[in-house]
Design an enzyme around this catalytic site. Structure first.
Site, PDB file in Angstrom:
ATOM      1  N   HIS A 198       0.812  -1.212   0.000  1.00  0.00           N
ATOM      2  CA  HIS A 198       0.000   0.000   0.000  1.00  0.00           C
ATOM      3  C   HIS A 198       0.850   1.269   0.000  1.00  0.00           C
ATOM      4  O   HIS A 198       0.344   2.358  -0.289  1.00  0.00           O
ATOM      5  CB  HIS A 198      -0.994   0.002   1.162  1.00  0.00           C
ATOM      6  CG  HIS A 198      -0.394   0.225   2.515  1.00  0.00           C
ATOM      7  ND1 HIS A 198      -0.154  -0.788   3.403  1.00  0.00           N
ATOM      8  CD2 HIS A 198       0.011   1.355   3.151  1.00  0.00           C
ATOM      9  CE1 HIS A 198       0.363  -0.305   4.513  1.00  0.00           C
ATOM     10  NE2 HIS A 198       0.474   1.008   4.385  1.00  0.00           N
ATOM     11  N   ASP A 227       0.168  -7.521   1.105  1.00  0.00           N
ATOM     12  CA  ASP A 227       0.595  -6.150   1.393  1.00  0.00           C
ATOM     13  C   ASP A 227       2.116  -6.038   1.492  1.00  0.00           C
ATOM     14  O   ASP A 227       2.645  -5.417   2.406  1.00  0.00           O
ATOM     15  CB  ASP A 227      -0.059  -5.638   2.682  1.00  0.00           C
ATOM     16  CG  ASP A 227      -0.076  -4.110   2.753  1.00  0.00           C
ATOM     17  OD1 ASP A 227       0.434  -3.474   1.814  1.00  0.00           O
ATOM     18  OD2 ASP A 227      -0.592  -3.559   3.742  1.00  0.00           O
ATOM     19  N   SER A 273       4.421   2.130   8.086  1.00  0.00           N
ATOM     20  CA  SER A 273       4.158   1.019   7.183  1.00  0.00           C
ATOM     21  C   SER A 273       5.400   0.651   6.386  1.00  0.00           C
ATOM     22  O   SER A 273       6.031   1.502   5.763  1.00  0.00           O
ATOM     23  CB  SER A 273       3.020   1.377   6.224  1.00  0.00           C
ATOM     24  OG  SER A 273       1.818   1.556   6.921  1.00  0.00           O
TER      25      SER A 273
END
Length: 565
Positions: free
Chosen positions: A134, A165, A243
């Protein structure tokens, strides 16, 4: 000199941490944290793996105080883990800068305005950077920056796995790799083991370290890919920008930070090493992301004793009931409805659908399936009609009828007489807003979430909107409906619909929609109107590039794309 009781307690705690301080980097870290402590090497007769600690030069002849257990030990242990993580991260973790532009599914010939996002990543052996999918989804330009460097380097996306992901980046510039330290992958941490999450969260530009312990290990919904895979829940804060950063345990990576629990404090999730290795192995062997396997079955727990008696299960027998099978699944011709799956690859399945995992932990048996490599064989033991059978199946990834995501690709569309046809996808429904489940057309939403395919290549084609013109006046209220047939022929997918329209040899062209609605057009007049409507709305092409047949030459394809010029 330490004279307070707290200093004595700290000294005692440090004296019990001998295994942690065997490296020179650990000694340096502790000297920074406890500058008044001196680290004296042991006598030559002592083991080379132990150290003694003194509070001042005057006390250098006094041995270390015996270690103690308790919260002080845990606290200093966590501090040392965090310091070790910082030391490792300085030359390993990078900041990722992404420029991206997502498609507009309501106007599929356009992109939304570009946006800039930031995330984290870390380097692996082989000069690769691992980050979250992402972070680079729908990217148009990616840069990375090392810690302590003002220079940003151009990065290319090598592979992306949106279900898990994860993404791999590469940097061609040799200068970037100078002084970089490659991190090694570890194993799944046990409950209450400490981890340190390193990255570049929002609120600052420098590297950040947050500490936490492992709270839970189980399959979890991955928000980005809407897939159920194993994840590790920790009580460390994972914020936007974290992230893609590593969660470090000791000197190895325990996982990759990727999401948090909305509305809760300090509940974050990291992607565990088995999922990371599955992704990396597929990329190394095939050069691209290969996906995660699925049996394509829906199972019901058999916890109710009456249900088990109905299917004549023996008292010692446990398993789950097969209630639905995807027609495109590899097990469609192997398993049957009402089969009881007793074991997968020799691992017995409990009545609640779980299998043993580590020390007195349990996990759903879907994890065993998802960790199989594409085209790998598995042995399934089932109970059918009073008999036990062992069946061999070859597993592979399975695509849903309505795609869950469409990252890094342009949406498909076909326009004729101002009628805009698109395949139904969940990203199309997401255009209705964050509460798309309640605000999108109910019929389309239910089909997207529950309907199964009946043949390979099948799509649900819908009339997305009507670009108003004299040729289609009165049909504008029929938008957001599924197209069932064209001139009596059932529509298989959008490419098939385009062929049926272009190959029409009749004067009239008829579209049969759901709820027995009908659209009828004069074919020749509609063809003329199509060019007029495209010009009026400044639409560059009558169809998306993926609908142009492979046999169409470059010249013909260019003529199609420029048909409105």
């Amino acid at each position: 000199m330490f004279t307070s009781s707290s200093a004595v307690r700290t000294l005692r705690t440090l004296s019990s941490l001998r295994p942690l301080f065997t490296s020179s980097s650990s000694s340096k870290l502790l000297r920074r944290r406890y500058p008044k402590l001196l680290f004296s090497p042991p006598p030559s007769s002592s083991s080379s793996s132990s150290y003694r600690f003194f509070s001042s030069p005057a006390q250098s002849g006094r041995g270390g105080v015996p270690g103690v257990d308790g919260p002080e030990y845990a606290e200093v242990n966590r501090q040392v883990d965090a310091l070790e993580a910082v030391e490792l991260a300085l030359d390993s973790v990078v900041k990722v800068f992404t420029v991206s532009s997502s498609p507009n599914y309501f106007l599929p010939w356009q992109n939304k305005p570009q946006r800039e996002t930031m995330g984290s990543g870390f380097v692996l052996p082989g000069r690769r950077i691992l980050t979250n999918a992402h972070v680079v989804a729908d990217h148009t330009f990616v840069l990375v920056r090392k810690h302590g460097s003002p220079t940003k380097y151009r990065a290319e996306v090598q592979a992306v796995g949106h279900e898990c992901d994860l993404a791999l980046l590469t940097v061609e510039n040799e200068e970037f790799w100078e002084g970089m330290h490659f991190l090694e992958l570890g194993d799944i941490p046990f409950l209450q083991e400490a981890v340190a999450v390193v990255g570049y969260p929002q609120g600052g530009d420098n590297i950040s370290v947050t500490k936490g312990v492992v709270s839970r290990v189980e399959p979890t919904q991955y928000v980005h890919g809407a897939t159920q895979l194993m994840a590790i829940q920790i009580d460390a804060a994972i914020n936007p920008g974290n992230s893609g950063g590593p969660a470090i345990m000791g000197d190895k990576v325990a996982g990759v930070a990727f999401q948090n629990l909305s509305g809760a404090e300090n509940i974050g999730y990291i992607i565990p090493v088995p999922v990371i290795n599955h992704f990396l192995d597929g990329v190394e062997k095939t050069g691209k992301y290969v996906g995660f396997c699925s049996m394509g079955v829906s199972c019901q727990p058999t916890e109710n004793i009456q249900l088990r008696e109905h299917f004549h299960m023996h008292p010692e027998m446990t398993g789950v009931l097969v209630s639905k099978i995807n027609p495109l699944s590899v097990v469609h011709k192997v398993l049957k409805k009402d089969d009881i799956i007793l074991a997968f690859d020799g691992v017995p399945i409990a009545n609640d659908g779980t299998v043993p995992f580590r020390n007195r932990e349990r996990i759903t048996f879907d994890h065993l399936v998802s960790m199989k490599k594409p085209n790998e064989m598995a042995i399934v033991r089932v109970f059918r009609d009073g008999s036990e059978l062992e069946l061999s199946i070859r597993l592979r990834p399975l695509q849903p009828l309505v795609p869950i995501h469409q990252f890094d690709k342009l949406p498909s569309y076909f326009i004729f007489a101002g009628l805009v046809f698109v395949p139904l996808t969940q990203p199309y429904l997401h255009e209705y807003g964050e509460d798309w489940y309640n605000t999108s057309p109910r019929r389309l939403c239910e089909r997207a979430l529950r309907e199964l395919p009946t043949k390979a290549g099948q799509q649900l084609v819908i009339l997305s909107q009507v670009l108003m013109d004299d040729i289609n006046a009165g049909y504008e209220r029929l938008s957001e409906s599924q197209v069932k047939k064209v001139n009596g022929v059932e529509v298989e997918n959008l490419k098939h619909l385009r062929r049926l329209v272009e190959d029409c040899r009749e004067e009239g062209l008829r579209f049969d929609l759901e709820d027995e609605r009908v659209i009828v057009l004069n074919y020749n007049r509609a063809k003329v109107a199509t060019s007029r409507i495209l010009q009026r709305h400044r639409i560059p092409s009558v169809m998306s590039s993926d609908l142009i047949d492979d046999q169409v030459s470059g010249t013909e394809a260019e003529e199609v794309a420029c048909s409105i010029s």
